[in-house]
Structures are given as structure tokens and as C-alpha cells.
Scaffold this motif. Structure first.
Motif, PDB file in Angstrom:
ATOM      1  N   ASP A  79       1.902 -20.480  10.625  1.00 17.95           N
ATOM      2  CA  ASP A  79       0.886 -20.299   9.588  1.00 17.95           C
ATOM      3  C   ASP A  79       1.208 -19.140   8.656  1.00 17.95           C
ATOM      4  O   ASP A  79       0.716 -19.091   7.525  1.00 17.95           O
ATOM      5  N   ARG A  80       2.039 -18.185   9.131  1.00 24.65           N
ATOM      6  CA  ARG A  80       2.256 -16.958   8.370  1.00 24.65           C
ATOM      7  C   ARG A  80       3.712 -16.661   8.041  1.00 24.65           C
ATOM      8  O   ARG A  80       3.989 -15.791   7.216  1.00 24.65           O
ATOM      9  N   THR A  81       4.640 -17.345   8.703  1.00 27.65           N
ATOM     10  CA  THR A  81       6.065 -17.106   8.462  1.00 27.65           C
ATOM     11  C   THR A  81       6.799 -18.439   8.452  1.00 27.65           C
ATOM     12  O   THR A  81       6.197 -19.498   8.667  1.00 27.65           O
ATOM     13  N   TYR A  82       8.113 -18.367   8.229  1.00 29.35           N
ATOM     14  CA  TYR A  82       8.945 -19.566   8.296  1.00 29.35           C
ATOM     15  C   TYR A  82       9.494 -19.816   9.693  1.00 29.35           C
ATOM     16  O   TYR A  82      10.016 -20.882   9.980  1.00 29.35           O
ATOM     17  N   VAL A  83       9.439 -18.828  10.575  1.00 31.33           N
ATOM     18  CA  VAL A  83      10.124 -18.930  11.854  1.00 31.33           C
ATOM     19  C   VAL A  83       9.213 -19.478  12.943  1.00 31.33           C
ATOM     20  O   VAL A  83       7.996 -19.407  12.856  1.00 31.33           O
ATOM     21  N   PHE A 155       4.114 -14.202 -10.896  1.00 31.36           N
ATOM     22  CA  PHE A 155       3.062 -13.337 -10.373  1.00 31.36           C
ATOM     23  C   PHE A 155       2.884 -12.122 -11.273  1.00 31.36           C
ATOM     24  O   PHE A 155       3.845 -11.606 -11.848  1.00 31.36           O
ATOM     25  N   THR A 156       1.655 -11.650 -11.341  1.00 24.86           N
ATOM     26  CA  THR A 156       1.410 -10.364 -11.985  1.00 24.86           C
ATOM     27  C   THR A 156       1.781  -9.257 -11.001  1.00 24.86           C
ATOM     28  O   THR A 156       1.974  -9.503  -9.805  1.00 24.86           O
ATOM     29  N   ALA A 157       1.850  -8.032 -11.500  1.00 30.29           N
ATOM     30  CA  ALA A 157       2.166  -6.902 -10.624  1.00 30.29           C
ATOM     31  C   ALA A 157       1.121  -6.758  -9.520  1.00 30.29           C
ATOM     32  O   ALA A 157       1.450  -6.472  -8.363  1.00 30.29           O
ATOM     33  N   GLU A 158      -0.144  -6.993  -9.859  1.00 37.04           N
ATOM     34  CA  GLU A 158      -1.212  -6.881  -8.868  1.00 37.04           C
ATOM     35  C   GLU A 158      -1.097  -7.973  -7.811  1.00 37.04           C
ATOM     36  O   GLU A 158      -1.318  -7.730  -6.620  1.00 37.04           O
ATOM     37  N   GLU A 159      -0.745  -9.173  -8.240  1.00 34.07           N
ATOM     38  CA  GLU A 159      -0.594 -10.274  -7.278  1.00 34.07           C
ATOM     39  C   GLU A 159       0.577 -10.020  -6.333  1.00 34.07           C
ATOM     40  O   GLU A 159       0.500 -10.311  -5.136  1.00 34.07           O
ATOM     41  N   LEU A 160       1.658  -9.462  -6.857  1.00 34.47           N
ATOM     42  CA  LEU A 160       2.797  -9.129  -6.004  1.00 34.47           C
ATOM     43  C   LEU A 160       2.430  -8.060  -4.985  1.00 34.47           C
ATOM     44  O   LEU A 160       2.866  -8.104  -3.835  1.00 34.47           O
ATOM     45  N   ASP A 161       1.599  -7.110  -5.406  1.00 36.63           N
ATOM     46  CA  ASP A 161       1.138  -6.082  -4.470  1.00 36.63           C
ATOM     47  C   ASP A 161       0.346  -6.717  -3.336  1.00 36.63           C
ATOM     48  O   ASP A 161       0.466  -6.317  -2.172  1.00 36.63           O
ATOM     49  N   ASP A 162      -0.482  -7.711  -3.661  1.00 38.70           N
ATOM     50  CA  ASP A 162      -1.257  -8.405  -2.630  1.00 38.70           C
ATOM     51  C   ASP A 162      -0.334  -9.144  -1.662  1.00 38.70           C
ATOM     52  O   ASP A 162      -0.561  -9.139  -0.444  1.00 38.70           O
ATOM     53  N   VAL A 163       0.686  -9.804  -2.212  1.00 39.41           N
ATOM     54  CA  VAL A 163       1.651 -10.516  -1.364  1.00 39.41           C
ATOM     55  C   VAL A 163       2.346  -9.540  -0.426  1.00 39.41           C
ATOM     56  O   VAL A 163       2.498  -9.795   0.782  1.00 39.41           O
ATOM     57  N   MET A 164       2.777  -8.416  -0.963  1.00 40.58           N
ATOM     58  CA  MET A 164       3.474  -7.431  -0.155  1.00 40.58           C
ATOM     59  C   MET A 164       2.563  -6.833   0.912  1.00 40.58           C
ATOM     60  O   MET A 164       2.988  -6.585   2.044  1.00 40.58           O
ATOM     61  N   TYR A 165       1.301  -6.613   0.569  1.00 37.41           N
ATOM     62  CA  TYR A 165       0.366  -6.042   1.548  1.00 37.41           C
ATOM     63  C   TYR A 165       0.170  -6.991   2.721  1.00 37.41           C
ATOM     64  O   TYR A 165       0.249  -6.590   3.881  1.00 37.41           O
ATOM     65  N   SER A 167       2.126  -9.456   3.683  1.00 39.53           N
ATOM     66  CA  SER A 167       3.380  -9.597   4.414  1.00 39.53           C
ATOM     67  C   SER A 167       3.616  -8.403   5.337  1.00 39.53           C
ATOM     68  O   SER A 167       4.056  -8.550   6.481  1.00 39.53           O
ATOM     69  N   THR A 168       3.304  -7.216   4.837  1.00 34.92           N
ATOM     70  CA  THR A 168       3.482  -6.007   5.636  1.00 34.92           C
ATOM     71  C   THR A 168       2.564  -6.007   6.848  1.00 34.92           C
ATOM     72  O   THR A 168       2.966  -5.618   7.953  1.00 34.92           O
ATOM     73  N   GLU A 169       1.322  -6.460   6.678  1.00 35.93           N
ATOM     74  CA  GLU A 169       0.377  -6.496   7.790  1.00 35.93           C
ATOM     75  C   GLU A 169       0.852  -7.450   8.889  1.00 35.93           C
ATOM     76  O   GLU A 169       0.751  -7.147  10.078  1.00 35.93           O
ATOM     77  N   VAL A 170       1.360  -8.607   8.507  1.00 40.80           N
ATOM     78  CA  VAL A 170       1.874  -9.561   9.499  1.00 40.80           C
ATOM     79  C   VAL A 170       3.071  -8.976  10.226  1.00 40.80           C
ATOM     80  O   VAL A 170       3.187  -9.045  11.458  1.00 40.80           O
ATOM     81  N   ALA A 171       3.989  -8.369   9.465  1.00 37.27           N
ATOM     82  CA  ALA A 171       5.182  -7.782  10.070  1.00 37.27           C
ATOM     83  C   ALA A 171       4.806  -6.665  11.045  1.00 37.27           C
ATOM     84  O   ALA A 171       5.362  -6.574  12.152  1.00 37.27           O
ATOM     85  N   LYS A 172       3.860  -5.813  10.669  1.00 36.66           N
ATOM     86  CA  LYS A 172       3.445  -4.723  11.552  1.00 36.66           C
ATOM     87  C   LYS A 172       2.796  -5.270  12.817  1.00 36.66           C
ATOM     88  O   LYS A 172       2.997  -4.720  13.913  1.00 36.66           O
ATOM     89  N   PHE A 173       2.024  -6.341  12.679  1.00 41.75           N
ATOM     90  CA  PHE A 173       1.389  -6.933  13.853  1.00 41.75           C
ATOM     91  C   PHE A 173       2.437  -7.446  14.839  1.00 41.75           C
ATOM     92  O   PHE A 173       2.342  -7.226  16.051  1.00 41.75           O
ATOM     93  N   LEU A 174       3.457  -8.131  14.320  1.00 41.89           N
ATOM     94  CA  LEU A 174       4.512  -8.647  15.194  1.00 41.89           C
ATOM     95  C   LEU A 174       5.251  -7.513  15.890  1.00 41.89           C
ATOM     96  O   LEU A 174       5.589  -7.612  17.077  1.00 41.89           O
ATOM     97  N   LEU A 175       5.502  -6.422  15.178  1.00 43.22           N
ATOM     98  CA  LEU A 175       6.154  -5.273  15.795  1.00 43.22           C
ATOM     99  C   LEU A 175       5.282  -4.670  16.892  1.00 43.22           C
ATOM    100  O   LEU A 175       5.779  -4.273  17.956  1.00 43.22           O
ATOM    101  N   GLU A 176       3.979  -4.605  16.646  1.00 46.96           N
ATOM    102  CA  GLU A 176       3.072  -4.065  17.654  1.00 46.96           C
ATOM    103  C   GLU A 176       3.052  -4.941  18.898  1.00 46.96           C
ATOM    104  O   GLU A 176       3.013  -4.443  20.027  1.00 46.96           O
ATOM    105  N   VAL A 177       3.087  -6.259  18.701  1.00 46.13           N
ATOM    106  CA  VAL A 177       3.121  -7.176  19.838  1.00 46.13           C
ATOM    107  C   VAL A 177       4.396  -6.969  20.647  1.00 46.13           C
ATOM    108  O   VAL A 177       4.394  -7.067  21.876  1.00 46.13           O
ATOM    109  N   GLU A 178       5.486  -6.664  19.968  1.00 46.74           N
ATOM    110  CA  GLU A 178       6.752  -6.418  20.646  1.00 46.74           C
ATOM    111  C   GLU A 178       6.772  -5.077  21.387  1.00 46.74           C
ATOM    112  O   GLU A 178       7.696  -4.797  22.137  1.00 46.74           O
ATOM    113  N   GLY A 179       5.752  -4.267  21.154  1.00 42.04           N
ATOM    114  CA  GLY A 179       5.695  -2.982  21.834  1.00 42.04           C
ATOM    115  C   GLY A 179       6.168  -1.816  20.998  1.00 42.04           C
ATOM    116  O   GLY A 179       6.331  -0.708  21.514  1.00 42.04           O
TER     117      GLY A 179
END
Length: 214
Positions: A79-83, A155-165, A167-179
């Protein structure tokens, strides 16, 4: 994200682990000893004969997911990544079990159920390599797709910021799950690096479009 997002997606830890169809390349778990231990004269097996290697026993990346169900993990990732779940887990294992001479793919494959709670089958070294290669290919394609979207002025600059935010939240969650225990300072530093790169991408994109218009 809403309440049913990251925090609610802790992968249904009370469910039994099940395998996805993507594990069809995996091997069957090694057979058990069928010797009748009630037969006289047959010595008991060594108590530690089937013990996994010491570094496998100490591996603690995915302990937060004990009892997690493969299908639940896979659904969250798709739902959130390609992998897929297997690609995510094996990519992490390949990173952690990398040596000076390469990745210990045999060790990863033979001990996969002990290393990752939601994986239930062993894998051949070839299957481990296939999953690793698939992860790398998807990351590269996702990177190219994202950069094109950022540079094509869709995308506008604001929309890209939303995409990055997001994406960063999902990535941080996966790292937290990994310990991985990220401090606030580390999170802010990572976000600043990402924002700096995105500013450079936008500036480069504007320069390219300006040149094309001349």
C-alpha cells in the motif's frame, strides 16, 4: 496519516504467520529426523545439533514483529511502497550479513524463519539473491519515477514537500520496526538533507526548462 495508518498497521501481531504466494521460490524446510528414539541402542541426538549459528541467534532486527502475519506485513508495504515483505526483509538481511567477500546468502536462506518472524520457509541462495536483486531494481525505478515527477513541473513545491514528508514517515516507521532507534537530532538531520537535495532538484529542473525555452 489517519489512525488506521502507520500506528494501526502493526501487522496484526496476534495472528499466526502465513506465507505469501511470492515465497514459491523458497525451499522446503529441512526434514526432521524420523528415527524412532524409543529404539534401544539409538543414541540421543546432540542437544545443540540443530542450533542456528551464534550470530543468527543474536540477531534482533525484527523482534518487534514477533507473531506478525506475512500477509499483513505485505499488505502494509504494497500500500505504501513498491517492495514486498520478502524483498524488504531479505534486503535488510543482505545488508546486515554482508562480509568482505560478499553476502552470506546460504546462511540467510537456511535460517530465514529464525531471522524474520513473518517468514516461515527456508530459501535457497538463488532465491535470496533474486529477492535482493528485485529490491534493488524497484528502488532504482522508484527513484527515477520520483525524480521525473519532481523535475517535470507536475508537482508544485508544496506538493513535493508533502510527498517527501509522507515518504519520510513511512521510511522511519520501517526503520523503527527493524529496531533502529533514531534520535530527534538524527531525524532532523535526515529531513534537512532530504530537503536540501529536493531544493537542488527543483533548481536544476527550473534551469533545464529555462534552457529549453530559449
Amino acid at each position: 496519516m489517519d489512525e488506521d495508518g502507520l500506528d494501526a498497521a502493526r501487522f496484526d501481531a496476534d495472528s499466526d504467520a502465513t506465507a505469501d504466494a511470492e515465497t514459491e521460490t523458497s525451499t522446503e524446510t529441512a526434514g526432521t529426523d524420523e528415527t524412532d528414539d524409543t529404539m534401544p541402542g539409538v543414541p540421543d541426538p546432540e542437544p545443540d545439533a540443530d542450533e542456528p549459528p551464534e550470530d543468527v541467534q543474536k540477531y534482533a532486527r525484527f523482534t518487534k514483529m514477533d507473531g506478525a502475519q506475512y500477509d499483513r506485513v505485505n499488505e502494509f508495504l504494497r500500500d505504501r511502497t513498491y517492495v514486498t515483505a520478502r524483498e524488504w526483509a531479505i534486503a535488510r538481511l543482505c545488508s546486515d550479513f554482508r562480509t568482505e567477500t560478499g553476502v552470506e546468502m546460504t546462511k540467510i536462506g537456511e535460517n530465514l524463519p529464525e531471522l524474520v518472524p513473518f517468514m516461515t520457509d527456508t530459501y535457497t541462495p538463488q532465491a535470496v539473491n533474486q529477492a535482493r536483486s528485485s529490491f534493488e531494481e524497484k528502488v532504482r525505478k522508484a527513484g527515477a519515477t520520483f525524480l521525473y515527477g519532481a523535475m517535470c513541473d507536475f508537482f508544485t513545491a508544496e506538493e513535493l514537500d508533502d510527498v517527501m514528508y509522507e515518504s519520510t514517515e513511512v521510511a522511519k516507521f520501517l526503520l523503527e520496526v527493524e529496531g533502529v532507534d533514531l534520535s530527534v537530532e538524527e531525524e532532523l538531520e535526515a529531513e534537512e538533507r532530504i530537503s536540501s537535495v529536493m531544493r537542488e532538484v527543483r533548481e536544476a529542473s527550473e534551469e533545464l526548462r529555462t534552457q529549453d525555452e530559449e
